[in-house]
Design an enzyme around this catalytic site. Structure first.
Site, PDB file in Angstrom:
ATOM      1  CG  HIS A   1       6.535   0.862 -33.317  1.00 27.65           C
ATOM      2  ND1 HIS A   1       5.370   0.809 -34.040  1.00 27.65           N
ATOM      3  CD2 HIS A   1       6.157   0.826 -32.013  1.00 27.65           C
ATOM      4  CE1 HIS A   1       4.337   0.750 -33.225  1.00 27.65           C
ATOM      5  NE2 HIS A   1       4.776   0.746 -31.998  1.00 27.65           N
TER       6      HIS A   1
ATOM      7  CB  CYS B   1       2.389   5.140 -29.428  1.00 28.06           C
ATOM      8  SG  CYS B   1       1.324   3.907 -28.676  1.00 28.06           S
TER       9      CYS B   1
ATOM     10  CG  HIS C   1       6.656   1.442 -27.617  1.00 27.57           C
ATOM     11  ND1 HIS C   1       6.512   2.660 -28.222  1.00 27.57           N
ATOM     12  CD2 HIS C   1       5.682   0.655 -28.142  1.00 27.57           C
ATOM     13  CE1 HIS C   1       5.497   2.620 -29.068  1.00 27.57           C
ATOM     14  NE2 HIS C   1       4.973   1.413 -29.042  1.00 27.57           N
TER      15      HIS C   1
ATOM     16  CG  HIS D   1       4.262  -3.396 -30.071  1.00 30.20           C
ATOM     17  ND1 HIS D   1       3.260  -3.283 -29.141  1.00 30.20           N
ATOM     18  CD2 HIS D   1       4.499  -2.141 -30.534  1.00 30.20           C
ATOM     19  CE1 HIS D   1       2.906  -2.009 -29.049  1.00 30.20           C
ATOM     20  NE2 HIS D   1       3.646  -1.291 -29.873  1.00 30.20           N
TER      21      HIS D   1
ATOM     22  CG  ASP E   1      12.675 -11.781 -34.317  1.00 24.48           C
ATOM     23  OD1 ASP E   1      11.845 -11.261 -33.542  1.00 24.48           O
ATOM     24  OD2 ASP E   1      13.461 -12.686 -33.968  1.00 24.48           O
ATOM     25  CG  HIS E   2      15.221  -9.571 -31.629  1.00 23.00           C
ATOM     26  ND1 HIS E   2      14.371 -10.643 -31.795  1.00 23.00           N
ATOM     27  CD2 HIS E   2      15.499  -9.519 -30.317  1.00 23.00           C
ATOM     28  CE1 HIS E   2      14.156 -11.214 -30.621  1.00 23.00           C
ATOM     29  NE2 HIS E   2      14.826 -10.542 -29.701  1.00 23.00           N
TER      30      HIS E   2
ATOM     31  CD  GLU F   1       0.977  -1.888 -32.068  1.00 22.31           C
ATOM     32  OE1 GLU F   1       1.678  -1.328 -32.915  1.00 22.31           O
ATOM     33  OE2 GLU F   1       0.088  -1.312 -31.421  1.00 22.31           O
TER      34      GLU F   1
HETATM   35 NI    NI Z   1       3.593   0.671 -30.304  1.00 22.06          NI
END
Ligand code: NI
Length: 135
Positions: A15, A34, A40, A42, A80-81, A125
């Site tokens: 995200h 961010c 990036h 998580h 997911d992914h 997160e």
């Molecule tokens: Ni983040």
């Protein structure tokens, strides 16, 4: 007897924190790294807490296999992914913060689980940053 049962799950997603109506400068000022335009990732850890009455016959609140399957089907498969900003409908116009993601997950599970259960969702997160809904 009312008791709480828990199921943990995991998914990876990408995200960026970004408000479309704001300038790049303002996004960077508020969200820092961010807001990186290249996104990036998580390793999200999910904890689902279900509170209910223990069935006097089975001794269970909810079959944890059933809960596991619901989480896999409705949450892990969906997130997911994925790139949350680009691929998930709910975040087309909603900043994909941990807070908002936690609430989106709660709403999905709430719509699936029997009303007789109380539901709490905790979303990590990072190992140190996590949120819980309802508060
Ligand atoms: Ni983040």
């Amino acid at each position: 007897m009312r008791i709480a049962v828990f199921r943990k799950a995991h998914f990876n997603a990408a995200h960026r924190l970004h408000i479309k109506d704001w300038s790049d400068e303002k996004n960077e000022k508020v969200f820092g790294v961010c807001s990186n335009r290249y996104y990036h990732g998580h390793n999200y850890e999910l904890e689902v807490k279900v509170i209910g009455e223990v069935d006097p016959i089975t001794g269970m609140v909810i079959d944890l296999k059933v809960l596991k399957d619901i989480i896999e089907e409705k949450i892990e498969k969906r997130f997911d992914h994925r790139n949350l900003n680009e691929e998930i409908e709910e975040f087309k116009n909603l900043n994909p913060t941990t807070e908002n993601l936690c609430f989106v997950i709660w709403k999905i599970l709430r719509a699936t689980l029997d009303e007789k259960f109380e539901l709490f969702v905790r979303l990590y997160e990072t190992p140190r940053n996590y949120v819980e809904y309802p508060a």
